[in-house]
Structure formats: structure tokens, C-alpha cells
Design a protein around this motif. Structure first.
Motif, mmCIF file in Angstrom:
data_model
loop_
_atom_site.group_PDB
_atom_site.id
_atom_site.type_symbol
_atom_site.label_atom_id
_atom_site.label_comp_id
_atom_site.label_asym_id
_atom_site.label_seq_id
_atom_site.Cartn_x
_atom_site.Cartn_y
_atom_site.Cartn_z
ATOM 1 N N UNK A 4 1.184 -1.181 0.366
ATOM 2 C CA UNK A 4 0.128 0.041 0.034
ATOM 3 C C UNK A 4 0.926 1.207 -0.314
ATOM 4 N N UNK A 5 0.829 1.882 -1.132
ATOM 5 C CA UNK A 5 2.104 3.140 -1.217
ATOM 6 C C UNK A 5 1.356 4.291 -1.773
ATOM 7 N N UNK A 6 1.784 5.899 -1.996
ATOM 8 C CA UNK A 6 0.683 7.060 -2.482
ATOM 9 C C UNK A 6 1.279 6.174 -3.619
ATOM 10 N N UNK A 7 0.692 6.794 -4.458
ATOM 11 C CA UNK A 7 0.080 7.147 -5.662
ATOM 12 C C UNK A 7 1.579 7.418 -6.917
ATOM 13 N N UNK A 8 2.277 6.723 -7.574
ATOM 14 C CA UNK A 8 3.297 7.364 -8.278
ATOM 15 C C UNK A 8 3.334 8.186 -8.985
ATOM 16 N N UNK A 9 3.976 9.008 -9.297
ATOM 17 C CA UNK A 9 3.301 10.597 -9.576
ATOM 18 C C UNK A 9 2.114 11.072 -9.889
ATOM 19 N N UNK A 10 1.261 10.746 -8.551
ATOM 20 C CA UNK A 10 0.311 11.528 -8.112
ATOM 21 C C UNK A 10 0.324 11.433 -7.003
ATOM 22 N N UNK A 11 1.290 11.028 -5.954
ATOM 23 C CA UNK A 11 1.292 11.557 -4.314
ATOM 24 C C UNK A 11 0.421 12.612 -3.339
ATOM 25 N N UNK A 12 0.086 12.945 -4.498
ATOM 26 C CA UNK A 12 -0.795 14.818 -3.819
ATOM 27 C C UNK A 12 -2.268 14.590 -4.091
ATOM 28 N N UNK A 13 -2.901 13.040 -4.227
ATOM 29 C CA UNK A 13 -4.124 12.328 -4.560
ATOM 30 C C UNK A 13 -4.493 11.898 -3.101
ATOM 31 N N UNK A 14 -5.570 12.129 -2.985
ATOM 32 C CA UNK A 14 -5.918 11.381 -1.640
ATOM 33 C C UNK A 14 -6.082 9.782 -1.118
ATOM 34 N N UNK A 15 -5.634 9.043 -2.213
ATOM 35 C CA UNK A 15 -5.512 8.008 -2.114
ATOM 36 C C UNK A 15 -3.949 7.347 -2.185
ATOM 37 N N UNK A 16 -3.682 5.851 -1.687
ATOM 38 C CA UNK A 16 -3.368 5.166 -1.668
ATOM 39 C C UNK A 16 -3.197 3.750 -2.779
ATOM 40 N N UNK A 17 -2.029 3.634 -3.089
ATOM 41 C CA UNK A 17 -2.523 2.681 -4.459
ATOM 42 C C UNK A 17 -2.217 1.232 -3.581
ATOM 43 N N UNK A 18 -3.228 0.649 -4.432
ATOM 44 C CA UNK A 18 -2.811 -1.575 -3.761
ATOM 45 C C UNK A 18 -3.350 -2.499 -4.818
ATOM 46 N N UNK A 38 -0.512 6.591 5.983
ATOM 47 C CA UNK A 38 -0.145 7.537 5.237
ATOM 48 C C UNK A 38 -0.517 9.328 5.354
ATOM 49 N N UNK A 39 -2.024 9.098 5.743
ATOM 50 C CA UNK A 39 -2.583 10.410 5.516
ATOM 51 C C UNK A 39 -3.844 10.380 4.482
ATOM 52 N N UNK A 40 -3.637 9.344 4.141
ATOM 53 C CA UNK A 40 -4.388 9.165 2.912
ATOM 54 C C UNK A 40 -6.044 8.433 3.245
ATOM 55 N N UNK A 41 -7.423 9.340 2.351
ATOM 56 C CA UNK A 41 -8.423 9.076 2.653
ATOM 57 C C UNK A 41 -8.921 7.548 2.265
ATOM 58 N N UNK A 42 -8.761 7.798 0.735
ATOM 59 C CA UNK A 42 -9.390 6.662 -0.435
ATOM 60 C C UNK A 42 -8.401 5.122 -0.559
ATOM 61 N N UNK A 43 -8.751 4.941 -0.983
ATOM 62 C CA UNK A 43 -7.676 3.600 -2.244
ATOM 63 C C UNK A 43 -8.020 4.165 -3.576
ATOM 64 N N UNK A 44 -7.247 3.709 -4.133
ATOM 65 C CA UNK A 44 -6.658 3.065 -5.977
ATOM 66 C C UNK A 44 -6.773 1.671 -5.958
ATOM 67 N N UNK A 45 -7.433 1.243 -6.046
ATOM 68 C CA UNK A 45 -7.264 0.152 -6.050
ATOM 69 C C UNK A 45 -7.545 -1.312 -7.168
ATOM 70 N N UNK A 46 -5.887 -1.527 -8.285
ATOM 71 C CA UNK A 46 -5.729 -2.235 -9.235
ATOM 72 C C UNK A 46 -7.180 -3.592 -9.230
ATOM 73 N N UNK A 47 -7.141 -4.130 -9.687
ATOM 74 C CA UNK A 47 -8.000 -5.735 -9.987
ATOM 75 C C UNK A 47 -7.342 -5.751 -11.499
ATOM 76 N N UNK A 48 -8.275 -7.079 -11.961
ATOM 77 C CA UNK A 48 -8.414 -8.045 -13.281
ATOM 78 C C UNK A 48 -9.574 -8.167 -13.536
ATOM 79 N N UNK A 49 -9.736 -8.819 -15.113
ATOM 80 C CA UNK A 49 -11.114 -9.477 -15.139
ATOM 81 C C UNK A 49 -10.659 -10.719 -15.204
ATOM 82 N N UNK A 50 -9.576 -11.044 -14.828
ATOM 83 C CA UNK A 50 -9.402 -12.091 -14.595
ATOM 84 C C UNK A 50 -10.363 -12.828 -13.393
ATOM 85 N N UNK A 51 -10.308 -12.127 -12.350
ATOM 86 C CA UNK A 51 -10.661 -11.904 -11.011
ATOM 87 C C UNK A 51 -12.494 -10.828 -11.312
ATOM 88 N N UNK A 52 -13.492 -11.163 -12.180
ATOM 89 C CA UNK A 52 -14.190 -10.095 -12.260
ATOM 90 C C UNK A 52 -15.255 -10.251 -11.336
#
Length: 231
Positions: A4-18, A38-52
């Protein structure tokens, strides 16, 4: 669980990447806790259509899709044997600063990446230059000016097309296609059996180019944003 980390290149956004590859409420809550640390209030979640089942589960929690990438693969031996059609050079140290300046322009032009900021020069070299073979990085010049580049990332069972940058004033002139054809030719000459590429769904011209060259869609990566779990 995934980092779980700040979004690369978008560290100023209120989301952490996972990455979430399965429906798992405990993992989502743990990621939410780490995001708040990390001081974030939301998540940017990556997933795939392999687990729809994951995307609808997140939608029910208030998440919405913000980006989607088609992951396609090319069997190099079956690809058209076409020359680039435009003179290209491979990466040389003296061209790297100009490549960086072009990346600063092109990276935030990606769909859904407005406001992105690439790291300082040495950090950029760490992910865009140093790990990759210079002979597998192709550059288009206008005179002595770098106007486009693209590199290949080495893998075990396949290699991957890395970030490709084209100067705004030179887009629509076939530079991306020339670079991709040069990369395919290099892969064929160097025994690379398969190439993969990730293309944002809104990049219709690049998706059409991939189709013409023989890339076959495998699955899609979905990027969703939403609130962290309540405390």
C-alpha cells in the motif's frame, strides 16, 4: 497482502495504491488502515477481469472505475515483418536528458493521469533507463531533438513494452508505430518469443495499431477509486 503506497506520480492525491486480486474484506480493511497511516482517505485499487467478482464488490463499497488497460500479447514469430518506416536511433547517454524532458510532457497526457508528476531526473533514470537494454530502446529524432521514444522491459516468459512518449506536436505522424515495429524486429532478432503491452482503453489509435500488428487481448486491468473502510 500487496504493498500500500502513494500513487506514483500522483502522491498529492488523497488515495493510496494497492492491488486486490480477490474479494477479501479483511485485506481491504487492512489496506484502508495502511492508507490512513499514509495520510490518505481513500484507495486506488488495481484488479483485473481475471477475477471479475472484485470490481462489483468494490462498486458496492462506493468505488468507481477511473482507468482500464487492455493487456495484449504478441507471438513475435507470427508478427508482420515490417520495417519501422522512419529512421530511428537507439538510446545513448547524451540523449537521456532530452528523453526525460519529453517524459515530463507525455506522462501526464495519458488518459486518467492528468496532474501526474514524474520523479526527479535520477529517479526517472532508475525506472526508465538503468534496468533496460539501450539497444532495445528506440528514439525518433527531428534533427537533433528527441521527439519520441519507447523501450522494452526484459522478462522471463515474455518481454513488455515500457512507457512510450511522443511529443505533442509530433503525434499522429506514425512515430509510435515505427517504434513498435522496431521493437518487434529487435525481439525477433534476439530470440524474444512474446511481447506484452498494456494500453489504456481510451487510446483507440494505439489499440488499433496493436490489432494490426497481431497483438491478442488477454485480459484487462481495472483501476478503481473509493473511500477507505470506516475506522
Amino acid at each position: 497482502m500487496s504493498d500500500v503506497k502513494p500513487i506514483p506520480g500522483l502522491e498529492h492525491e488523497p488515495y493510496a495504491e494497492v492491488w486486490l486480486r480477490a474479494v477479501d474484506d479483511d485485506e481491504w480493511r487492512e489496506a484502508s488502515t495502511k492508507a490512513r497511516e499514509l495520510g490518505k482517505t481513500g484507495l486506488e485499487v488495481w484488479t483485473t477481469t481475471e477475477t471479475p467478482e472484485v470490481a462489483p464488490w468494490l462498486e458496492a463499497k462506493g468505488y468507481a472505475e477511473v482507468r482500464r488497460y487492455v493487456i495484449s500479447e504478441l507471438e513475435v514469430a507470427s508478427a508482420p515483418d515490417e520495417p519501422p518506416g522512419i529512421p530511428l536511433v537507439t538510446r545513448r547517454p547524451e540523449l537521456e536528458p532530452a528523453m526525460y524532458e519529453l517524459a515530463l510532457q507525455a506522462y501526464p497526457d495519458q488518459p486518467g493521469r492528468g496532474g501526474s508528476k514524474i520523479s526527479a531526473y535520477e529517479g526517472w533514470r532508475g525506472w526508465s533507463v538503468e534496468p533496460h537494454l539501450p539497444e532495445a530502446c528506440f528514439i525518433a529524432l527531428d534533427g537533433e531533438k528527441v521527439v519520441a521514444y519507447g523501450f522494452l522491459e526484459q522478462g522471463e516468459d515474455h518481454w513488455t513494452h515500457g512507457f512510450m512518449a511522443v511529443e505533442r506536436a509530433h503525434r499522429g505522424r506514425g512515430l509510435a508505430g515505427a517504434i513498435k515495429r522496431a521493437q518487434i524486429a529487435w525481439a525477433r532478432a534476439n530470440g524474444v518469443a512474446r511481447l506484452r503491452t498494456a494500453t489504456e482503453t481510451r487510446l483507440t489509435s494505439m489499440r488499433a495499431l496493436n490489432q494490426r500488428l497481431g497483438y491478442v487481448p488477454l485480459y484487462e486491468e481495472i483501476v478503481m477509486r473509493g473511500p477507505a473502510a470506516a475506522r
